[in-house]
Design a protein around this motif. Structure first.
Motif, PDB file in Angstrom:
ATOM      1  N   HIS A 142       0.933  -1.230   0.095  1.00 31.66           N
ATOM      2  CA  HIS A 142      -0.039  -0.096  -0.022  1.00 31.66           C
ATOM      3  C   HIS A 142       0.795   1.425  -0.047  1.00 31.66           C
ATOM      4  CE1 HIS A 142       0.712  -0.395   4.418  1.00 31.66           C
ATOM      5  NE2 HIS A 142      -0.126  -1.298   4.582  1.00 31.66           N
ATOM      6  N   GLU A 167       0.294   4.000  -1.499  1.00 32.58           N
ATOM      7  CA  GLU A 167      -0.567   5.085  -1.303  1.00 32.58           C
ATOM      8  C   GLU A 167      -0.950   5.762   0.123  1.00 32.58           C
ATOM      9  OE1 GLU A 167      -3.277   1.563  -1.137  1.00 32.58           O
ATOM     10  OE2 GLU A 167      -1.392   1.859  -2.417  1.00 32.58           O
ATOM     11  N   TYR A 196       7.763   8.044  -5.813  1.00 29.96           N
ATOM     12  CA  TYR A 196       7.439   7.057  -6.024  1.00 29.96           C
ATOM     13  C   TYR A 196       8.306   6.321  -7.130  1.00 29.96           C
ATOM     14  CZ  TYR A 196       3.205   7.608  -3.324  1.00 29.96           C
ATOM     15  OH  TYR A 196       2.458   7.864  -2.117  1.00 29.96           O
ATOM     16  N   GLN A 223       2.248  -2.888  -4.335  1.00 24.81           N
ATOM     17  CA  GLN A 223       0.926  -3.396  -4.305  1.00 24.81           C
ATOM     18  C   GLN A 223       0.179  -2.459  -3.751  1.00 24.81           C
ATOM     19  OE1 GLN A 223       0.048  -5.035  -0.331  1.00 24.81           O
ATOM     20  NE2 GLN A 223      -1.985  -4.702  -1.386  1.00 24.81           N
ATOM     21  N   LEU A 224      -1.240  -2.343  -4.474  1.00 22.76           N
ATOM     22  CA  LEU A 224      -2.372  -1.509  -4.467  1.00 22.76           C
ATOM     23  C   LEU A 224      -3.222  -2.036  -3.261  1.00 22.76           C
ATOM     24  CD1 LEU A 224      -4.397   0.833  -5.002  1.00 22.76           C
ATOM     25  CD2 LEU A 224      -5.152  -0.529  -6.709  1.00 22.76           C
ATOM     26  N   ASN A 225      -3.589  -1.597  -2.376  1.00 27.66           N
ATOM     27  CA  ASN A 225      -4.704  -1.782  -1.459  1.00 27.66           C
ATOM     28  C   ASN A 225      -5.983  -1.557  -1.827  1.00 27.66           C
ATOM     29  OD1 ASN A 225      -3.180  -2.990   0.797  1.00 27.66           O
ATOM     30  ND2 ASN A 225      -4.231  -1.777   2.330  1.00 27.66           N
ATOM     31  N   SER A 278      -7.980   1.130  -0.707  1.00 31.16           N
ATOM     32  CA  SER A 278      -7.867   2.444  -0.948  1.00 31.16           C
ATOM     33  C   SER A 278      -8.752   2.852  -1.921  1.00 31.16           C
ATOM     34  CB  SER A 278      -6.341   2.621  -1.218  1.00 31.16           C
ATOM     35  OG  SER A 278      -5.693   2.168  -0.361  1.00 31.16           O
ATOM     36  N   LEU A 279      -9.306   2.212  -2.983  1.00 31.08           N
ATOM     37  CA  LEU A 279      -9.952   2.901  -3.987  1.00 31.08           C
ATOM     38  C   LEU A 279     -11.195   3.112  -3.486  1.00 31.08           C
ATOM     39  CD1 LEU A 279      -8.570   0.940  -6.962  1.00 31.08           C
ATOM     40  CD2 LEU A 279      -8.224   3.133  -6.368  1.00 31.08           C
ATOM     41  N   ALA A 327      -3.911   6.730  -4.776  1.00 30.44           N
ATOM     42  CA  ALA A 327      -3.946   5.521  -5.374  1.00 30.44           C
ATOM     43  C   ALA A 327      -4.740   5.482  -6.900  1.00 30.44           C
ATOM     44  CB  ALA A 327      -5.007   4.465  -4.606  1.00 30.44           C
ATOM     45  N   LEU A 333      -2.251   4.519 -10.084  1.00 27.61           N
ATOM     46  CA  LEU A 333      -2.930   3.697 -11.162  1.00 27.61           C
ATOM     47  C   LEU A 333      -2.679   4.551 -12.466  1.00 27.61           C
ATOM     48  CD1 LEU A 333      -6.163   2.270  -9.805  1.00 27.61           C
ATOM     49  CD2 LEU A 333      -4.144   1.126 -10.753  1.00 27.61           C
ATOM     50  N   TYR A 351       1.543   0.556 -10.283  1.00 27.40           N
ATOM     51  CA  TYR A 351       1.168  -0.688  -9.466  1.00 27.40           C
ATOM     52  C   TYR A 351       1.507  -1.718 -10.317  1.00 27.40           C
ATOM     53  CZ  TYR A 351      -1.226   1.969  -6.136  1.00 27.40           C
ATOM     54  OH  TYR A 351      -1.707   2.961  -4.952  1.00 27.40           O
ATOM     55  N   THR A 405      -2.014  -6.331  -6.286  1.00 24.85           N
ATOM     56  CA  THR A 405      -3.141  -5.865  -5.763  1.00 24.85           C
ATOM     57  C   THR A 405      -3.248  -6.724  -4.338  1.00 24.85           C
ATOM     58  OG1 THR A 405      -4.801  -7.035  -6.774  1.00 24.85           O
ATOM     59  CG2 THR A 405      -4.299  -4.700  -7.506  1.00 24.85           C
TER      60      THR A 405
END
Length: 243
Positions: free
Chosen positions: A151, A153, A165, A176-178, A181-182, A194, A198, A203, A206
């Motif tokens: 995460h 973000e 970043y 890795q996106l949480n 978060s979206l 986030a 993207l 990213y 996930t």
């Protein structure tokens, strides 16, 4: 068929067949996730209802707070597998490690619990930028770990510069996106960050970061804000390498 102009999607709508979650706190009693084996089984049933096909368990290892070891995580995993349904869903165990000097010392004495293909899930302190960040990353890279930063973000001290970043990505780490978060679960600024990451294709993987019923309910009731559905589809597919 989805409208070309739709930008809000519930998780259940977009998870691809065979999706495997690589960031969660399903194992009971060893961190701030599930408290009991019964809660583990409940969360797994709810994840299945969200179309999540499988998961690798990743409890916290955080010196002084969650002092997990390979053995404590293994024991919690074996308890979870006593339920046959859980056994079909859980595909292994790893850990989400806090990146600090104690982790580097630990890595010098034992092999860390990584994801398949020698990927290692790590998190940063949420509030303070590690002063020796790149030195610690270097130490892990010399041990041939492929570093996944959980995460990114959520680290507010990185929000003021996309260059921070990009510098991390140039160093050869993965993001890795949480998915939460979206939905705005952690706040509007993190949701916007986030979305920006993207848009910039930063990213790689996930995760759900499910700890308990609160996260499950968020996924059920609040849609994810997605600016580009096709780009999101491709990102979700990347997790299949961990099956």
């Amino acid at each position: 068929m989805f409208s070309l102009f739709k930008s809000n999607f519930y998780l259940k709508e977009i998870v691809p067949d065979g999706y495997i979650d690589i960031h969660n706190h399903l194992l009971a009693g060893i961190d701030d996730g599930a408290k009991t084996p019964e809660e583990t089984s409940y969360l797994i049933a709810q994840m299945k209802a969200l179309n999540i096909n499988a998961a690798i368990a990743t409890p916290h290892t955080f010196n002084g707070i969650w002092n997990n070891t390979s053995e404590s995580i293994k024991q919690a995993y074996e308890v979870a597998l006593k339920n046959d349904t859980n056994k079909m869903f859980l595909k292994g165990y790893s850990s989400e490690y806090m990146l600090d000097n104690t982790l580097i010392v630990k890595s010098n004495h034992e092999k860390l619990l990584g994801l398949p293909h020698n990927y290692l899930l790590i998190e940063f302190n949420l509030f303070n930028n590690p002063l020796n960040l790149y030195e610690m990353l270097f130490e892990l890279k010399t041990k041939n770990y492929k570093i996944i930063i959980a995460h990114p973000e959520r680290y507010l001290y990185l929000h003021n510069s996309m260059g921070k970043y990009q510098k991390l990505k140039q160093y050869g780490v993965f993001f890795q996106l949480n998915l939460l978060s979206l939905t705005g679960y952690y706040g509007k600024s993190i949701q916007l960050q986030a979305i920006e990451l993207l848009k910039n294709d930063l990213y790689d993987f996930t995760g759900s970061d499910i700890h308990g019923e609160a996260e499950i309910n968020q996924f059920k009731t609040v849609p994810l804000k997605i600016h580009n559905k096709k780009k999101m589809d491709r990102l979700l597919e990347n997790n299949k390498i961990f099956l």
